[in-house]
Scaffold this active site. Structure first.
Site, short mmCIF file in Angstrom:
data_model
loop_
_atom_site.label_atom_id
_atom_site.label_comp_id
_atom_site.label_asym_id
_atom_site.label_seq_id
_atom_site.Cartn_x
_atom_site.Cartn_y
_atom_site.Cartn_z
N CYS A 131 2.93 11.03 3.42
CA CYS A 131 4.15 11.28 2.56
C CYS A 131 4.11 10.46 1.22
O CYS A 131 4.09 11.06 0.33
CB CYS A 131 5.47 10.99 3.07
SG CYS A 131 5.51 9.41 3.90
N HIS A 251 11.25 8.39 -0.99
CA HIS A 251 10.25 7.17 -1.31
C HIS A 251 10.34 7.16 -2.85
O HIS A 251 10.11 8.12 -3.45
CB HIS A 251 8.77 7.77 -0.82
CG HIS A 251 8.78 7.59 0.80
ND1 HIS A 251 9.61 7.14 1.53
CD2 HIS A 251 7.67 7.93 1.57
CE1 HIS A 251 9.34 7.18 2.84
NE2 HIS A 251 8.20 7.61 2.89
#
Lengths: 347, 347
Positions: A131, A251
């Site tokens: 990710c 994130h």
């Protein structure tokens, strides 16, 4: 586009990323005829609603892949290692969302906006990157094309949902305990499989995944190695520091990038990123506009802002990159790979 | 050491840093005869207990500094600008914890372990650096002495207590509202004096203090400019990205440093830092030992860990630096400056 009636399997259908995989297939109106939902024996038998139909989750066994054209795996590395080749043997193309095959030289590691053509060399398995890597290379690729990427120093600010549903629960229950001045025992983070566990609520933990011999964590090595592979830049200078935060989803990355070409302006960087596929520029300091994880949740874009020229170099820039780690960082990118396979006539 | 009976004033005695200033004076057994507690007119009249005695807080006016030898200011930049020179005129030495005079060439900016001798040139006012600067230079100074510092790229992970007591309250009440699925309205963070306010609980905000014309925030410019001044390295290549986190107390920094000298090992960096004053090494990846903000609260040390050699350079290292922003980042350093003034015979 293929016209054959597609049979898709989602492996790990009951997990957080599996659920996002189904949402994304629906949102992107991905065309298919038949859907098989697979999971561990423990989860088999569960019923999942999808586009108004009920599907009973079946146990993921080699035989379950008979007739499947495309299998989207997100049930952990050990499941992928045990079953991906079995699925390929039975004629499926596997898009794997774990780290099991990412660095295998036979396996393309793909972010469609960056290296779609690597799919042409696939041998059955295609890997979806980590990710934190995906959102970074999505931003770096258009800049590399114009300016030539030389060096990257990145520090991450990662959400707990990257560590699974239990980590989300741990953050929430710990935050509640601290606010109510009650005791709690950390059990999951930083890493379920490691020995010690630490408080994540109102804290920051500079460990994601296990430590390697060189002092970097596996998460940091993934960002460094995967970026070189995806961007075909074996000699890129790149180093990462990965930190887990008390954020549920989204994130963030503070990135320093040095380029070959000198003299670009902040406005040129903004223009390049504005024109890039999958990138949304959020960069108006005078209006306090910049990306934030809480604002990225549920959106497939990679958001870039806080673009600044390095005060001491005419070749370097700083930026802040944010994305929903469960979407572009996982499910969305996997389904994009499937779309690219269709577009390239590979499916 | 001076033998005259010292009269100390604490300006901003009712605030978060003022309280820590009193705690630190007590902990460090700083010698004085008389203590005057000053604050705004609004807070005057409050009674504060200190070492078993009750002190009534007086209004900070020019006349209040008559007879004061040492005035510790932490009541905001505007109070310092209005009153620091008044205190000096009346014979006091001022240690100022705001940004009001830090970049004034006439004012030494001091972290005692780094540049104590700059105190010898003081003209009445001495500035205490920004919290995020102090912990960074404390770690960089011993490394610079052995290896020659050339370049720094730092990304911060800063606690809300740096923005005051109201910001702490905002984080806690927001976290509670989110956990209970209730509405809330951000009112303080990222910066009380800016136009827009954003959610801090379960989020990360890449803005601390106001934006400057070059796209950096004032907090980032403080880290960059103050580091050059404190370390006497006008040509240091340094750039910072400052981010506010949902952490109550404890600032963390992910730091990349390039040195002149090649070939140092991780063990040499550890040895240099272990031997340095004020630094505590926490760096055993194999035992999951590294600094974390929640573990730094209430401790005066600067904690360093996650030391890694850059994989692509023989001159560069990565590290993770954590400290209690209210102690070494503020009150502790101010009282250390006062101790140095005594030691150097300046008080």
């Amino acid at each position: 586009m293929s016209s054959k009636p597609l049979h898709i399997a989602v492996v790990g259908a009951t997990g957080a990323v599996g659920q996002q995989m189904l949402n994304t297939l629906e949102q992107k109106k991905f065309p298919f005829e038949k859907l098989t939902l697979l999971a561990s024996r423990r989860s088999a038998g569960q019923v999942i609603e999808f586009k108004g139909k009920s599907y009973t989750v079946e146990e993921a066994t080699p035989a379950a892949f008979e007739g499947v054209h495309l299998a989207l795996f997100s049930a952990g590395g050990s499941v992928s290692k045990a079953l991906a080749h079995e699925a390929v043997k039975r004629g499926a193309i596997v898009v794997d969302n774990t780290s099991a095959f990412r660095m295998d030289p036979e396996v393309p590691l793909v972010v469609p906006e960056v290296n779609e053509n690597d799919l042409l060399n696939h041998k059955g398995i295609i890997a979806n990157p980590n990710c934190s890597t995906i959102q970074m290379v999505a931003a770096l690729k258009p800049l590399h094309e114009k300016l030539g990427l030389k060096k990257v120093v990145v520090s991450t600010y990662q959400a707990v949902s990257g560590a699974g549903a239990k980590a989300i629960e741990e953050l929430k229950s710990q935050a509640k305990a601290i606010l109510e001045d009650k005791d709690f025992t950390p059990e999951i983070l930083p890493c379920g499989s490691d020995k010690k566990h630490y408080q994540i609520a109102f804290n920051a933990i500079p460990q994601i995944d296990l430590f390697q011999e060189n002092g970097f964590t596996y998460e940091e090595m993934k960002m460094m190695n995967e970026t070189k592979k995806i961007m075909h830049l074996e000699d890129l200078h790149i180093s990462a520091t990965c930190v887990r935060l008390p954020v549920v989803t989204g994130h963030s990355e503070s990135l320093y990038a040095e380029f070959e070409k000198a003299g670009a302006s902040v406005q040129e960087i903004r223009d390049i990123l504005s024109a890039a596929e999958g990138i949304t520029l959020q960069d108006s300091p005078e209006e306090q506009i910049y990306p934030m994880p809480a604002a990225s949740v549920g959106l497939p874009d990679v958001f870039v802002g806080r673009i600044r020229k390095d005060p001491d170099s005419d070749k370097a820039f700083h930026m802040w990159i944010v994305s929903d780690n469960l979407l572009k960082g996982a499910a969305w990118n996997s389904v994009q790979i499937a779309e690219s396979l269709l577009k390239l006539g590979l499916l």
